[in-house]
Design a protein around this motif. Structure first.
Motif, PDB file in Angstrom:
ATOM      1  N   SER A 182      -4.393  -5.823   0.395  1.00  0.00           N
ATOM      2  CA  SER A 182      -3.309  -4.896   0.050  1.00  0.00           C
ATOM      3  C   SER A 182      -3.228  -4.602  -1.529  1.00  0.00           C
ATOM      4  O   SER A 182      -3.044  -3.438  -1.755  1.00  0.00           O
ATOM      5  CB  SER A 182      -2.055  -4.936   0.628  1.00  0.00           C
ATOM      6  OG  SER A 182      -1.319  -5.912   0.131  1.00  0.00           O
ATOM      7  N   ALA A 196       2.358   1.911  -3.439  1.00  0.00           N
ATOM      8  CA  ALA A 196       1.228   2.327  -4.622  1.00  0.00           C
ATOM      9  C   ALA A 196       0.878   3.743  -4.125  1.00  0.00           C
ATOM     10  O   ALA A 196       0.949   4.800  -4.950  1.00  0.00           O
ATOM     11  CB  ALA A 196       0.080   1.538  -4.423  1.00  0.00           C
ATOM     12  N   ILE A 204       0.756  -1.408  -0.063  1.00  0.00           N
ATOM     13  CA  ILE A 204       0.022   0.063  -0.064  1.00  0.00           C
ATOM     14  C   ILE A 204       0.936   1.240   0.063  1.00  0.00           C
ATOM     15  O   ILE A 204       0.542   2.195  -0.687  1.00  0.00           O
ATOM     16  CB  ILE A 204      -1.047   0.159   1.115  1.00  0.00           C
ATOM     17  CG1 ILE A 204      -2.182  -1.157   1.120  1.00  0.00           C
ATOM     18  CG2 ILE A 204      -1.767   1.355   1.317  1.00  0.00           C
ATOM     19  CD1 ILE A 204      -2.631  -1.442   2.275  1.00  0.00           C
ATOM     20  N   ALA A 222      -4.125  -0.811  -3.164  1.00  0.00           N
ATOM     21  CA  ALA A 222      -3.160  -0.498  -3.812  1.00  0.00           C
ATOM     22  C   ALA A 222      -3.603  -0.215  -5.367  1.00  0.00           C
ATOM     23  O   ALA A 222      -3.324   1.074  -5.711  1.00  0.00           O
ATOM     24  CB  ALA A 222      -1.838  -1.257  -4.005  1.00  0.00           C
TER      25      ALA A 222
END
Length: 141
Positions: free
Chosen positions: A133, A67, A64, A137
């Protein structure tokens, strides 16, 4: 060139600091969801199940954060805001996923985590955290 290096180093430090804080929060959330002390399970008891779940959770947070860095396109404050907001969403969804899997499966997932014998349910939970996640993301990007 030196100004760019200094600016990038500052950004890297800021993201790393926020990422580490989020990993600590992630650990604390897992500790609340599982019986006993997670630290003891990992470092004293050397519990492989606990290690798998904690490791997958740390990786999930890192996905995360990564991203958020990419989505910020060099805008540090925006990237840090993305990191905080989307990581909080990810942590909440990971916790809910833990509880849902625990409710829908036989036994107690928290108890399986602290059991010294390896259990496939821990792998399922760990992969679920990574999956969450990736979804979070992708929503950033």
């Amino acid at each position: 060139m030196l100004a760019d290096i200094a600016e990038n180093a500052y950004a890297a430090g800021a993201y790393a600091g926020v990422g580490v804080i989020l990993m600590i929060v992630s650990f604390a959330v897992l500790d609340l969801l599982t019986p006993g002390k997670l630290r003891s399970q990992l470092w004293t008891d050397r519990n492989r199940n606990a290690g798998i779940l904690v490791g997958s959770n740390m990786l999930a947070v890192a996905v995360i954060v990564t991203a958020a860095i990419v989505a910020s396109e060099g805008r540090l404050l925006e990237g840090l805001a993305y990191t905080a907001v989307y990581s909080a969403i990810g942590l909440v969804v990971m916790a809910v996923t833990f509880l849902v899997i625990d409710l829908l499966t036989p036994g107690n997932l928290g108890e399986l985590l602290v059991h010294p014998e390896s259990h496939p349910a821990v792998w399922v939970q760990g992969i679920a955290h990574i999956g969450v996640s990736i979804i979070v993301a992708a929503s950033i990007l």
